[in-house]
Design an enzyme around this catalytic site. Structure first.
Site, PDB file in Angstrom:
ATOM      1  N   HIS A   1     -90.949  71.841  23.365  1.00 36.06           N
ATOM      2  CA  HIS A   1     -90.440  71.263  22.004  1.00 36.06           C
ATOM      3  C   HIS A   1     -91.182  72.194  21.081  1.00 36.06           C
ATOM      4  CE1 HIS A   1     -89.415  67.045  23.136  1.00 36.06           C
ATOM      5  NE2 HIS A   1     -90.044  67.348  23.962  1.00 36.06           N
TER       6      HIS A   1
ATOM      7  N   GLU B   1     -90.681  55.615  34.550  1.00 35.63           N
ATOM      8  CA  GLU B   1     -90.647  54.247  35.005  1.00 35.63           C
ATOM      9  C   GLU B   1     -90.744  54.100  36.356  1.00 35.63           C
ATOM     10  OE1 GLU B   1     -88.321  55.676  32.997  1.00 35.63           O
ATOM     11  OE2 GLU B   1     -89.558  54.960  30.983  1.00 35.63           O
TER      12      GLU B   1
HETATM   13  I1  8IG Z   1     -85.870  63.583  29.537  1.00 32.56           I
HETATM   14  O1  8IG Z   1     -86.135  58.991  32.775  1.00 32.56           O
HETATM   15  C1  8IG Z   1     -86.328  61.914  30.068  1.00 32.56           C
HETATM   16  N1  8IG Z   1     -87.023  60.897  29.043  1.00 32.56           N
HETATM   17  N2  8IG Z   1     -88.794  56.932  29.724  1.00 32.56           N
HETATM   18  N3  8IG Z   1     -87.644  57.798  31.451  1.00 32.56           N
HETATM   19  C2  8IG Z   1     -88.261  57.945  30.189  1.00 32.56           C
HETATM   20  N4  8IG Z   1     -88.164  58.833  29.456  1.00 32.56           N
HETATM   21  C3  8IG Z   1     -87.345  60.034  29.860  1.00 32.56           C
HETATM   22  C4  8IG Z   1     -86.689  60.106  30.990  1.00 32.56           C
HETATM   23  C5  8IG Z   1     -86.877  59.010  31.965  1.00 32.56           C
HETATM   24  N5  8IG Z   1     -86.035  61.083  31.229  1.00 32.56           N
END
Ligand code: 8IG
Length: 279
Positions: free
Chosen positions: A78, A200
């Site tokens: 970022h 998750e």
């Molecule tokens: I890039 O699979 C990205 N950001 N929570 N889950 C969540 N945030 C994410 C994911 C994901 N992939």
């Protein structure tokens, strides 16, 4: 634009009022760029960064630390800059390349400072982009999806005090239609924001799917709420970088997420260029 907000005694302690801080940031941006008003603003998440080099001509690049209220980015991949672009249409676009995530622990005010700065800079359209996991198996890795609504599962809000901000048509149907004119193949999905920073469990993804979530990530919903509070129209776009946990075969890792983003970058930049040309 400064929305009505709660009584000062409630919203302020010894800290600076967040809207005053955004106004200070906007005046720094005006001074450094020489651009009096920015018409639109974009936050470019994982996979979307290339757009800053492609959709317009760079007028100025400002290190985030030089603008009040911004911090250098804590996330690899970022960028930590604020950039002013002149679009082929003649409009001025502000690229907020210094997103603060909720999981950084700086509080919700820091998370939405970029959006409030965009509003204070005059933007009436806020384009929020992100990299996200695909909960709905219809969305493949590498695909861009329009956000049509969200589930804010952070248990937080950027709105302070007794301000009952309306969130119907939060992701403006007008802008979604316009995006689909630019790219008819765009699908739409409901974005879920979780606090992170962990991904998750497969059980959580089944739960998100059952309650109507189709895309999952760690940004955007709180920003969209703040953008609405400030009176901006919002366009949300997710790059699906990975099938969410348990949807695909593989475990999730940040390096793969960045790689998927990199591969999609030229295509996403071109897509955003076609969208902003219609604004
Ligand atoms: I890039 O699979 C990205 N950001 N929570 N889950 C969540 N945030 C994410 C994911 C994901 N992939």
């Amino acid at each position: 634009m400064r929305p009505a907000h709660g009584p000062k005694l409630f919203t302020m302690s010894i800290e600076t009022d967040p809207f005053d801080l955004a106004a200070e940031a906007a005046s720094t941006i005006t001074r450094v760029t020489g651009v009096e008003r920015h018409d639109i603003a974009l936050t470019l998440g994982s996979g979307w960064g290339r757009a800053a080099d492609v959709i317009g001509e760079t007028v100025a690049v400002i290190p985030a630390e030089d603008v009040p209220g911004f911090h250098a980015s804590g996330v690899p991949g970022h960028s930590g800059t604020i950039r002013s672009l002149r679009l082929p249409t003649g409009k001025h676009a502000l690229i907020i390349g210094a997103r603060t995530h909720f999981y950084e622990g700086r509080g919700v005010r820091a998370v939405v400072h970029g959006v409030r700065t965009a509003a204070a800079s005059g933007a009436d359209v806020m384009i929020l982009t992100n990299g996200a996991g695909g909960v709905d198996p219809a969305f493949g890795a590498g695909e861009a999806v329009l956000i049509c609504d969200h589930l804010n599962l952070t248990a937080a809000s950027p709105v302070e005090g007794a301000n009952f901000v309306d969130l119907t048509d939060l992701y403006a149907s007008r802008l979604r239609e316009l995006a689909r004119e630019a790219e008819p193949s765009l699908q739409e999905g409901v974005y879920v924001q979780l606090p992170g920073p962990h991904y998750e469990t497969p059980a959580e993804i089944r739960y998100l799917s059952a309650i109507g979530g189709q895309i999952v990530g760690m940004s955007t919903a709180l920003e969209a709420i703040a953008a609405r509070q400030s009176g901006m129209e919002i366009l949300g776009l997710s790059l699906i970088t990975n099938p969410a946990a348990g949807i695909g075969e593989d475990p999730l890792n940040h390096a793969e997420v960045l790689e998927a983003g990199k591969a999609a970058e030229p295509r996403l930049a071109e897509l955003l260029g076609r969208i902003v040309a219609r604004l």
